[in-house]
Write a protein that holds these residues in place. Sequence first.
Motif, PDB file in Angstrom:
ATOM      1  N   LYS A   7      74.772  10.842 -39.834  1.00 43.30           N
ATOM      2  CA  LYS A   7      75.105   9.500 -40.330  1.00 43.30           C
ATOM      3  C   LYS A   7      74.219   8.449 -39.650  1.00 43.30           C
ATOM      4  CE  LYS A   7      78.877  10.637 -42.716  1.00 43.30           C
ATOM      5  NZ  LYS A   7      79.089  10.404 -44.106  1.00 43.30           N
ATOM      6  N   PHE A   8      73.943   8.621 -38.370  1.00 44.75           N
ATOM      7  CA  PHE A   8      73.102   7.668 -37.650  1.00 44.75           C
ATOM      8  C   PHE A   8      71.683   7.672 -38.201  1.00 44.75           C
ATOM      9  CE2 PHE A   8      70.292   6.586 -34.074  1.00 44.75           C
ATOM     10  CZ  PHE A   8      70.719   5.282 -33.861  1.00 44.75           C
ATOM     11  N   ILE A   9      71.121   8.850 -38.421  1.00 46.19           N
ATOM     12  CA  ILE A   9      69.773   8.958 -38.981  1.00 46.19           C
ATOM     13  C   ILE A   9      69.751   8.403 -40.396  1.00 46.19           C
ATOM     14  CG2 ILE A   9      68.016  10.609 -39.740  1.00 46.19           C
ATOM     15  CD1 ILE A   9      68.805  12.279 -37.260  1.00 46.19           C
ATOM     16  N   SER A  10      70.807   8.650 -41.172  1.00 46.31           N
ATOM     17  CA  SER A  10      70.886   8.095 -42.522  1.00 46.31           C
ATOM     18  C   SER A  10      70.934   6.576 -42.487  1.00 46.31           C
ATOM     19  CB  SER A  10      72.114   8.636 -43.248  1.00 46.31           C
ATOM     20  OG  SER A  10      72.047  10.026 -43.371  1.00 46.31           O
ATOM     21  N   LEU A  11      71.641   6.016 -41.510  1.00 46.32           N
ATOM     22  CA  LEU A  11      71.694   4.567 -41.359  1.00 46.32           C
ATOM     23  C   LEU A  11      70.316   4.004 -41.002  1.00 46.32           C
ATOM     24  CD1 LEU A  11      73.401   1.977 -41.266  1.00 46.32           C
ATOM     25  CD2 LEU A  11      73.818   2.467 -38.857  1.00 46.32           C
ATOM     26  N   LEU A  12      69.607   4.679 -40.102  1.00 44.78           N
ATOM     27  CA  LEU A  12      68.249   4.243 -39.767  1.00 44.78           C
ATOM     28  C   LEU A  12      67.325   4.318 -40.985  1.00 44.78           C
ATOM     29  CD1 LEU A  12      67.660   5.839 -36.246  1.00 44.78           C
ATOM     30  CD2 LEU A  12      68.116   3.445 -36.795  1.00 44.78           C
ATOM     31  N   PHE A  13      67.457   5.384 -41.760  1.00 45.23           N
ATOM     32  CA  PHE A  13      66.641   5.531 -42.962  1.00 45.23           C
ATOM     33  C   PHE A  13      67.006   4.471 -44.004  1.00 45.23           C
ATOM     34  CE2 PHE A  13      65.164   7.592 -46.880  1.00 45.23           C
ATOM     35  CZ  PHE A  13      63.853   7.831 -46.515  1.00 45.23           C
ATOM     36  N   PHE A  14      68.283   4.113 -44.080  1.00 49.86           N
ATOM     37  CA  PHE A  14      68.728   3.057 -44.983  1.00 49.86           C
ATOM     38  C   PHE A  14      68.063   1.726 -44.602  1.00 49.86           C
ATOM     39  CE2 PHE A  14      71.596  -0.306 -46.357  1.00 49.86           C
ATOM     40  CZ  PHE A  14      71.844   0.055 -47.677  1.00 49.86           C
ATOM     41  N   GLY A  56      72.229   5.855 -48.590  1.00 49.78           N
ATOM     42  CA  GLY A  56      73.567   5.276 -48.764  1.00 49.78           C
ATOM     43  C   GLY A  56      74.582   6.330 -49.139  1.00 49.78           C
ATOM     44  N   LEU A  57      74.192   7.262 -50.006  1.00 48.05           N
ATOM     45  CA  LEU A  57      75.096   8.368 -50.346  1.00 48.05           C
ATOM     46  C   LEU A  57      75.428   9.211 -49.120  1.00 48.05           C
ATOM     47  CD1 LEU A  57      73.859   9.844 -53.752  1.00 48.05           C
ATOM     48  CD2 LEU A  57      76.013   8.691 -53.287  1.00 48.05           C
ATOM     49  N   LYS A  58      74.426   9.477 -48.317  1.00 47.72           N
ATOM     50  CA  LYS A  58      74.641  10.299 -47.115  1.00 47.72           C
ATOM     51  C   LYS A  58      75.559   9.594 -46.123  1.00 47.72           C
ATOM     52  CE  LYS A  58      73.536  14.118 -45.056  1.00 47.72           C
ATOM     53  NZ  LYS A  58      74.023  15.372 -45.541  1.00 47.72           N
ATOM     54  N   ILE A  59      75.484   8.257 -46.076  1.00 46.65           N
ATOM     55  CA  ILE A  59      76.349   7.500 -45.180  1.00 46.65           C
ATOM     56  C   ILE A  59      77.781   7.492 -45.689  1.00 46.65           C
ATOM     57  CG2 ILE A  59      76.831   5.169 -44.310  1.00 46.65           C
ATOM     58  CD1 ILE A  59      73.763   4.729 -44.303  1.00 46.65           C
ATOM     59  N   VAL A  60      77.961   7.288 -46.988  1.00 40.01           N
ATOM     60  CA  VAL A  60      79.291   7.091 -47.564  1.00 40.01           C
ATOM     61  C   VAL A  60      80.050   8.403 -47.759  1.00 40.01           C
ATOM     62  CG1 VAL A  60      80.500   6.262 -49.619  1.00 40.01           C
ATOM     63  CG2 VAL A  60      78.616   4.947 -48.678  1.00 40.01           C
ATOM     64  N   LEU A  61      79.366   9.430 -48.230  1.00 37.59           N
ATOM     65  CA  LEU A  61      80.046  10.697 -48.519  1.00 37.59           C
ATOM     66  C   LEU A  61      80.434  11.414 -47.233  1.00 37.59           C
ATOM     67  CD1 LEU A  61      77.873  12.012 -51.475  1.00 37.59           C
ATOM     68  CD2 LEU A  61      80.101  10.899 -51.586  1.00 37.59           C
ATOM     69  N   PRO A  62      81.575  12.087 -47.243  1.00 38.25           N
ATOM     70  CA  PRO A  62      82.004  12.795 -46.027  1.00 38.25           C
ATOM     71  C   PRO A  62      81.156  14.046 -45.776  1.00 38.25           C
ATOM     72  CG  PRO A  62      83.539  13.211 -47.812  1.00 38.25           C
ATOM     73  CD  PRO A  62      82.556  12.197 -48.326  1.00 38.25           C
ATOM     74  N   GLU A  63      81.040  14.400 -44.511  1.00 40.71           N
ATOM     75  CA  GLU A  63      80.307  15.610 -44.141  1.00 40.71           C
ATOM     76  C   GLU A  63      81.221  16.820 -44.273  1.00 40.71           C
ATOM     77  OE1 GLU A  63      77.428  15.492 -40.767  1.00 40.71           O
ATOM     78  OE2 GLU A  63      78.604  13.706 -40.286  1.00 40.71           O
ATOM     79  N   LYS A  64      80.695  17.875 -44.870  1.00 39.05           N
ATOM     80  CA  LYS A  64      81.491  19.093 -44.995  1.00 39.05           C
ATOM     81  C   LYS A  64      81.568  19.826 -43.666  1.00 39.05           C
ATOM     82  CE  LYS A  64      80.633  19.713 -49.858  1.00 39.05           C
ATOM     83  NZ  LYS A  64      80.112  20.517 -50.920  1.00 39.05           N
ATOM     84  N   VAL A  65      80.432  19.916 -42.999  1.00 39.99           N
ATOM     85  CA  VAL A  65      80.379  20.575 -41.700  1.00 39.99           C
ATOM     86  C   VAL A  65      79.764  19.588 -40.719  1.00 39.99           C
ATOM     87  CG1 VAL A  65      79.441  22.523 -40.402  1.00 39.99           C
ATOM     88  CG2 VAL A  65      80.067  22.819 -42.800  1.00 39.99           C
ATOM     89  N   PRO A  66      80.532  19.079 -39.782  1.00 43.05           N
ATOM     90  CA  PRO A  66      79.938  18.140 -38.821  1.00 43.05           C
ATOM     91  C   PRO A  66      78.894  18.848 -37.955  1.00 43.05           C
ATOM     92  CG  PRO A  66      82.228  18.611 -38.272  1.00 43.05           C
ATOM     93  CD  PRO A  66      81.937  19.306 -39.555  1.00 43.05           C
TER      94      PRO A  66
END
Length: 156
Positions: A7-14, A56-66
């Motif tokens: 999620k952190f990397i997705s936020l940086l990419f966003f 944004g999808l990666k940030i919003v959608l839940p992770e299946k396997v943390p």
Amino acid sequence: MRISPTKFISLLFFIFSVFYLYTAHQIVVFTFDENAPFNARTFPIYLGWAGIFFSGLKIVLPEKVPTEVDHKYLDYKSIIYLILVSIIYGAVILKVGYFLSTSLFLIVSYYLLGERRWLWMFLLSFPFVAIFMFLLHGVLNIYLRDPLLKYLGIIG
């Protein structure tokens, strides 16, 4: 609350994609290309929107396997070297030219990523950059400034 590395990397990419989209709108276009269906801004704008959408999808959608990251196995030294090589590449591409700087950038990047077969490194850099330059210059009539190839008389 702890944020996962994904999620952190997705936020940086966003954030990067938003900045990229902003700068894509600043690209100067010739007046006769302003209303053309495809111009110098088109692909960067679509790329910026795609980055915003997918991150944004990666940030919003839940992770299946943390995911859990064990930092002692990460190679931070190679990451820093790759960032430095990328900065040097960006600084010298106008002076050295696209062909030589991109080919050397690819060879150094392959080496930093662990490839040691020099024949493969050469074959996956110089010929592919040459083919790409031919497609840009010969097929699409897109000019890339290249002082070395101009000096050798390959391009005009």
